[in-house]
Design an enzyme around this catalytic site. Sequence first.
Site, PDB file in Angstrom:
ATOM      1  N   GLY A 111     -25.825 -11.856  34.148  1.00 44.25           N
ATOM      2  CA  GLY A 111     -26.695 -13.002  34.387  1.00 44.25           C
ATOM      3  C   GLY A 111     -26.004 -14.150  35.079  1.00 44.25           C
ATOM      4  O   GLY A 111     -26.668 -15.076  35.569  1.00 44.25           O
ATOM      5  N   ASP A 270     -23.206  -5.102  24.462  1.00 44.36           N
ATOM      6  CA  ASP A 270     -23.033  -5.400  25.882  1.00 44.36           C
ATOM      7  C   ASP A 270     -21.720  -6.121  26.153  1.00 44.36           C
ATOM      8  O   ASP A 270     -21.361  -6.328  27.314  1.00 44.36           O
ATOM      9  CB  ASP A 270     -24.206  -6.229  26.412  1.00 44.36           C
ATOM     10  CG  ASP A 270     -24.399  -7.538  25.654  1.00 44.36           C
ATOM     11  OD1 ASP A 270     -24.731  -7.470  24.459  1.00 44.36           O
ATOM     12  OD2 ASP A 270     -24.208  -8.608  26.244  1.00 44.36           O
ATOM     13  N   ASN A 271     -20.994  -6.484  25.093  1.00 46.60           N
ATOM     14  CA  ASN A 271     -19.684  -7.111  25.247  1.00 46.60           C
ATOM     15  C   ASN A 271     -18.544  -6.165  24.882  1.00 46.60           C
ATOM     16  O   ASN A 271     -17.424  -6.607  24.638  1.00 46.60           O
ATOM     17  CB  ASN A 271     -19.585  -8.369  24.378  1.00 46.60           C
ATOM     18  CG  ASN A 271     -20.497  -9.478  24.860  1.00 46.60           C
ATOM     19  OD1 ASN A 271     -20.909  -9.498  26.007  1.00 46.60           O
ATOM     20  ND2 ASN A 271     -20.821 -10.403  23.967  1.00 46.60           N
TER      21      ASN A 271
END
Length: 518
Positions: A111, A270-271
């Site tokens: 993002g 997602d990390n």
Amino acid sequence: MSFSPSIAAPSPRIPSLTEALSAARPGAFAGLGSAFYTRLPAAPLPAPYLVGFSPDAARMLGLDPAIAAEPGFAELFAGNATREWPQAALPYASVYSGHQFGVWAGQLGDGRALSLGELEHDGQRYELQLKGSGRTPYSRMGDGRAVLRSSIREFLCSEAMHHLGIPTTRALSVIGSDQPVRREEIETAAVVTRVSPSFVRFGHFEHFYAADRTSELRALAEHVIDRFYPACREADDPVLALLDAVVARTAELVAQWQAVGFCHGVMNTDNMSILGLTIDYGPFGFVDGFNAGHICNHSDTQGRYAYRTQPQIAYWNCFCLAQSLLPLIGERYDEAVRQERAIADTQTALDRFKGHFGPALESRFQAKLGLADAREGDAAFADRLLALMHASRADFTLTFRRLALVSRRDASGDGPVRDLFHDLAGIDGWLADYRARLAAETRDDAARREAMHRVNPKYVLRNHLAEAAIRRAKEKDFSELERLAAVLRRPFDEQPEHEAYAALPPDWADTLEVSCSS
């Protein structure tokens, strides 16, 4: 150093970078196709200026550190030059999905990050990514920007972790601008250039699994195996072997975190790096006064990502990855039994997490205690110390560093350690048992002290140290940032001229809070 074809001529003012920045090669992530990313230029960043630079990271990339002084460096690594690149050569933002705080969040993605391309040096390829470079199709409600505060924190910690010997993404530079950005308050914008062999995350696999896009899921797995886990090709089931390898790396990584008192803060799927790297530095923190339940993220109101929960969260994340890989596992079995056998094989791979994590953590704490010869009961002995530290909120880093001063013959070196504890009777009893345990070792005190100093850092990136550098940087004084970065490159050395950086945190450090916006 060799380079693949140039993506463009980013700036004639930086000839060394013109040939260095390169397009993703066939077989690299960008070669997977448009289902995996969107190409777009970075958003303009007005009047960019250099805030921080890592000569070490530059040399790793095969670049002369002198490039930081070249005209146009800030423009390039702010992303401004990308506006002039042709469509086929533009940077790209990757799509992925994930679980955030244990809840399925659906589509996420880069993002506020754009990958520029790759450099190759000494046979290793590195992807360069601009974090804070503006909105992308995956920004959701975000502005796509990073702020100076968070960029400095990521720059310092990624480099500090590397020099602690912990697998991590790296940071080449921080570029600042006076452009205002709103977070809890108005701050200024910045872009950090981070470096990694790959930025593929568990969430990439979750994205295509959730969308039932098996062909893309397979292509991603093939890419990761071919590029980063080629030994898995020799296995009967390469994807199962991939899962097994990632589980092992993840368990090893978290054991290293626990051993230095590092809290990631946002261990969302997602990390999580598919390479077992520390990635996405946000509300991280090193534990000061030890608290097993320490929560470094002010946004983590439930304590999901507390220090003591990191191992089980890492396992949970591996479970999510395993679920996403399940459609590709077990293809060697007959269709009638494939699903049942694939599930069983996947669970076996997951069960190995504990087998990797436990020994990895035990061996690190044995080394931290200066125990060269492992003995039954050492793990419980280390746990007993941690319980005493927890009860007294004894400083994590200083406790282990000062233990090297303890003599195995008498209590003459106990003072610096005792000073960190409220329960003096408790720590005195433990130290007496420690001396008895050391008496069974073959190394003398000097050799043990030297070995302990190689594994117990004196300097870590405490929040108040980062905050001091940030406050100065907001006034356009980057000297403290540079000085702190230099100290953190030698975390195990005494550095008597920088003794203040190893001191107990000041009282005002207790008021510092870091959150997901950090």
